[in-house]
Design an enzyme around this catalytic site. Structure first.
Site, PDB file in Angstrom:
ATOM      1  NE  ARG A  63      -3.983   2.022   2.199  1.00  0.00           N
ATOM      2  CZ  ARG A  63      -4.337   2.766   3.236  1.00  0.00           C
ATOM      3  NH1 ARG A  63      -3.800   2.535   4.431  1.00  0.00           N
ATOM      4  NH2 ARG A  63      -5.218   3.737   3.094  1.00  0.00           N
ATOM      5  CG  ASN A  95      -0.996   9.020   2.513  1.00  0.00           C
ATOM      6  OD1 ASN A  95      -1.518   8.083   1.924  1.00  0.00           O
ATOM      7  ND2 ASN A  95      -0.340   9.990   1.903  1.00  0.00           N
ATOM      8  CG  HIS A 193      -8.138  -3.711  -1.491  1.00  0.00           C
ATOM      9  ND1 HIS A 193      -9.097  -2.799  -1.871  1.00  0.00           N
ATOM     10  CD2 HIS A 193      -7.031  -2.970  -1.183  1.00  0.00           C
ATOM     11  CE1 HIS A 193      -8.594  -1.566  -1.816  1.00  0.00           C
ATOM     12  NE2 HIS A 193      -7.341  -1.642  -1.405  1.00  0.00           N
TER      13      HIS A 193
HETATM   14  C1  HEM Z   1      -8.685   1.583  -6.330  1.00  0.00           C
HETATM   15  C2  HEM Z   1      -8.619   2.464  -5.388  1.00  0.00           C
HETATM   16  C3  HEM Z   1      -8.250   2.150  -3.983  1.00  0.00           C
HETATM   17  C4  HEM Z   1      -8.839   2.650  -2.879  1.00  0.00           C
HETATM   18  C5  HEM Z   1      -9.996   3.638  -2.843  1.00  0.00           C
HETATM   19  C6  HEM Z   1      -8.183   2.073  -1.739  1.00  0.00           C
HETATM   20  C7  HEM Z   1      -8.484   2.353  -0.433  1.00  0.00           C
HETATM   21  C8  HEM Z   1      -8.007   1.633   0.643  1.00  0.00           C
HETATM   22  C9  HEM Z   1      -8.449   1.799   1.998  1.00  0.00           C
HETATM   23  C10 HEM Z   1      -9.479   2.816   2.471  1.00  0.00           C
HETATM   24  C11 HEM Z   1      -7.809   0.888   2.757  1.00  0.00           C
HETATM   25  C12 HEM Z   1      -7.984   0.649   4.256  1.00  0.00           C
HETATM   26  C13 HEM Z   1      -7.084   1.543   5.052  1.00  0.00           C
HETATM   27  C14 HEM Z   1      -7.363   1.400   6.538  1.00  0.00           C
HETATM   28  O1  HEM Z   1      -8.487   1.660   6.945  1.00  0.00           O
HETATM   29  O2  HEM Z   1      -6.429   1.037   7.300  1.00  0.00           O
HETATM   30  C15 HEM Z   1      -6.930   0.156   1.892  1.00  0.00           C
HETATM   31  C16 HEM Z   1      -6.093  -0.851   2.294  1.00  0.00           C
HETATM   32  C17 HEM Z   1      -5.158  -1.434   1.474  1.00  0.00           C
HETATM   33  N1  HEM Z   1      -4.922  -1.127   0.161  1.00  0.00           N
HETATM   34 FE1  HEM Z   1      -6.090  -0.002  -1.032  1.00  0.00          FE
HETATM   35  N2  HEM Z   1      -7.200   1.229  -2.177  1.00  0.00           N
HETATM   36  C18 HEM Z   1      -7.202   1.243  -3.540  1.00  0.00           C
HETATM   37  C19 HEM Z   1      -6.323   0.562  -4.367  1.00  0.00           C
HETATM   38  C20 HEM Z   1      -5.220  -0.108  -3.915  1.00  0.00           C
HETATM   39  C21 HEM Z   1      -4.109  -0.532  -4.727  1.00  0.00           C
HETATM   40  C22 HEM Z   1      -3.985  -0.227  -6.220  1.00  0.00           C
HETATM   41  C23 HEM Z   1      -3.231  -1.170  -3.913  1.00  0.00           C
HETATM   42  C24 HEM Z   1      -1.896  -1.774  -4.238  1.00  0.00           C
HETATM   43  C25 HEM Z   1      -1.498  -2.069  -5.431  1.00  0.00           C
HETATM   44  C26 HEM Z   1      -3.817  -1.188  -2.598  1.00  0.00           C
HETATM   45  C27 HEM Z   1      -3.285  -1.827  -1.513  1.00  0.00           C
HETATM   46  C28 HEM Z   1      -3.888  -1.881  -0.280  1.00  0.00           C
HETATM   47  C29 HEM Z   1      -3.452  -2.761   0.788  1.00  0.00           C
HETATM   48  C30 HEM Z   1      -2.366  -3.813   0.692  1.00  0.00           C
HETATM   49  C31 HEM Z   1      -4.250  -2.475   1.895  1.00  0.00           C
HETATM   50  C32 HEM Z   1      -4.143  -3.091   3.296  1.00  0.00           C
HETATM   51  C33 HEM Z   1      -3.185  -2.202   4.099  1.00  0.00           C
HETATM   52  C34 HEM Z   1      -2.842  -2.695   5.495  1.00  0.00           C
HETATM   53  O3  HEM Z   1      -3.009  -3.863   5.804  1.00  0.00           O
HETATM   54  O4  HEM Z   1      -2.375  -1.859   6.287  1.00  0.00           O
HETATM   55  N3  HEM Z   1      -4.994  -0.504  -2.628  1.00  0.00           N
HETATM   56  N4  HEM Z   1      -7.069   0.620   0.612  1.00  0.00           N
END
Ligand code: HEM
Length: 340
Positions: A63, A95, A193
């Site tokens: 992320r 962030n 995700h």
């Molecule tokens: C398409 C639009 C995207 C949106 C709106 C989005 C939004 C989010 C949000 C809101 C979270 C949760 C954060 C939290 O509450 O702690 C999250 C988690 C995450 N996102 Fe996305 N995301 C998107 C695309 C992506 C992409 C393209 C990647 C990587 C290539 C990615 C990788 C991750 C990962 C790995 C997590 C888990 C993070 C953790 O375990 O701390 N996301 N994302």
């Protein structure tokens, strides 16, 4: 018609200048082969060792890399601290839930000990994210190196350019297009995700008082695109505070049951309307994207792995700085020459 000599000279200088940038301005495989041999192995070994013990690091790094690339390109600007004069990306609300900054600092310290001032933080992050995903059994992809680190980090730019979980399919594809990423990149990169966690605050609006929900449905104000039974489980158990209210800091697995495993679980959950974010659910609102999801969901993981890897390789090159642009930061959290 004869072209005046000063114009010819001027044009020649422009051509020379752009050739000079082009000559050094490319990412390439093995960029550090001479200047820091073994750096990629060093990063990989460190990552594998630590991800083996703490697999949640993989989601954090993936992320972090994504959020880096979406603001000013993959230039490690997300790693910079705020200064007296400027609030950095890191402190922008989308962030605040990023993790893994310390981990990147530790890798960078190792690399600096071996080759001071040579390897950029942006490359360290791109390599570490790739190796971390591979270390939990996910795909790997080619990461040409030679990224340079940015010197500017702006909270406002992060607010404007990091996708919001409430975005529609059109908003997401429009935003991705500004980074040179297509509809399919959105579909496959969202597959990230399949690992990691989300805080209840990131999807609370789907559970409580969702706009337009509840009409004629009693007290049910959940997003109708979220599976009703899953919504109840989230409201009554996962996001419930001990006093019975809503716990915004509670965390939920993005892909319940396999949030540490890189697999097709995300797309399977998506089909059942059991993904946490509206931006996930948005993929099903577009017929072509939905067909793409259907095309991988019953197949072997490897098909998704290849598609994901290809899109990651593209993401890792978004608006990179190369050649003489930017700098090689000694410490990822501060620009060179900063007093703090
Ligand atoms: C398409 C639009 C995207 C949106 C709106 C989005 C939004 C989010 C949000 C809101 C979270 C949760 C954060 C939290 O509450 O702690 C999250 C988690 C995450 N996102 Fe996305 N995301 C998107 C695309 C992506 C992409 C393209 C990647 C990587 C290539 C990615 C990788 C991750 C990962 C790995 C997590 C888990 C993070 C953790 O375990 O701390 N996301 N994302």
């Amino acid at each position: 018609m004869a072209v005046p000599a000063p114009v010819v000279l001027g044009l020649a200088m422009v051509v020379l200048a752009s050739c000079a940038t082009g000559a050094h301005g490319q990412l390439r495989m093995g960029f550090y082969d001479q200047s820091c041999p073994g750096v990629e192995r060093m990063v990989g070994d460190f990552v594998r060792q630590h991800v083996g013990r703490v697999p949640t690091v993989a989601a954090a790094l993936l992320r972090l890399h994504f959020h880096d690339c979406f603001v000013r390109g993959c230039d490690a600007s997300v790693l910079l601290n705020s200064t007296a004069g400027s609030v950095a990306e890191k402190d922008a609300p989308p962030n605040l839930t990023l993790r893994g900054f310390d981990f990147v600092d530790r890798v960078k310290t190792l690399v600096e000990e071996a080759c001071p001032g040579v390897v950029s933080c942006a490359d360290v992050l791109a390599l570490a994210a790739r190796d971390a995903v591979a270390a939990i059994g996910g795909p790997s992809w080619r990461v040409p190196t030679g990224r340079r680190d940015g010197t500017v980090s702006s909270m406002q730019e992060a607010l404007d350019e990091i996708p919001k979980p409430t975005m529609s399919f059109k908003q997401l594809t429009d935003l991705f297009a500004t980074k040179g990423l297509g509809v399919r990149d959105l579909v496959w990169l969202s597959g990230a995700h399949t690992i990691g966690i989300a805080h209840c605050s990131s999807f609370a609006d789907r559970l409580y008082g969702f706009p337009g929900a509840g009409a004629g449905a009693g007290n049910d104000t959940t997003d109708p695109s979220l599976d009703a039974a899953y919504a109840v489980n989230l409201r009554r158990r996962k996001c419930r505070a001990p006093n019975g209210g809503y716990a915004e800091d509670a965390v939920v697995e993005m892909d319940p049951g396999s949030h540490l495993t890189f697999d097709l679980g995300y797309y399977r959950a998506l089909r059942k309307h059991r993904c946490l974010l509206q931006s996930d659910a948005a993929l099903l609102t577009d017929p072509a994207a939905r067909a793409d999801v259907e095309s991988v969901v019953g197949g072997p993981d490897e098909v998704f792995f290849q598609l994901f890897a290809r899109s990651m390789a593209t993401l890792a090159t978004v608006q990179v700085k190369t050649g003489a642009e930017g700098e090689i930061r000694r410490k990822c959290a501060v620009v060179n020459g900063a007093s703090n």
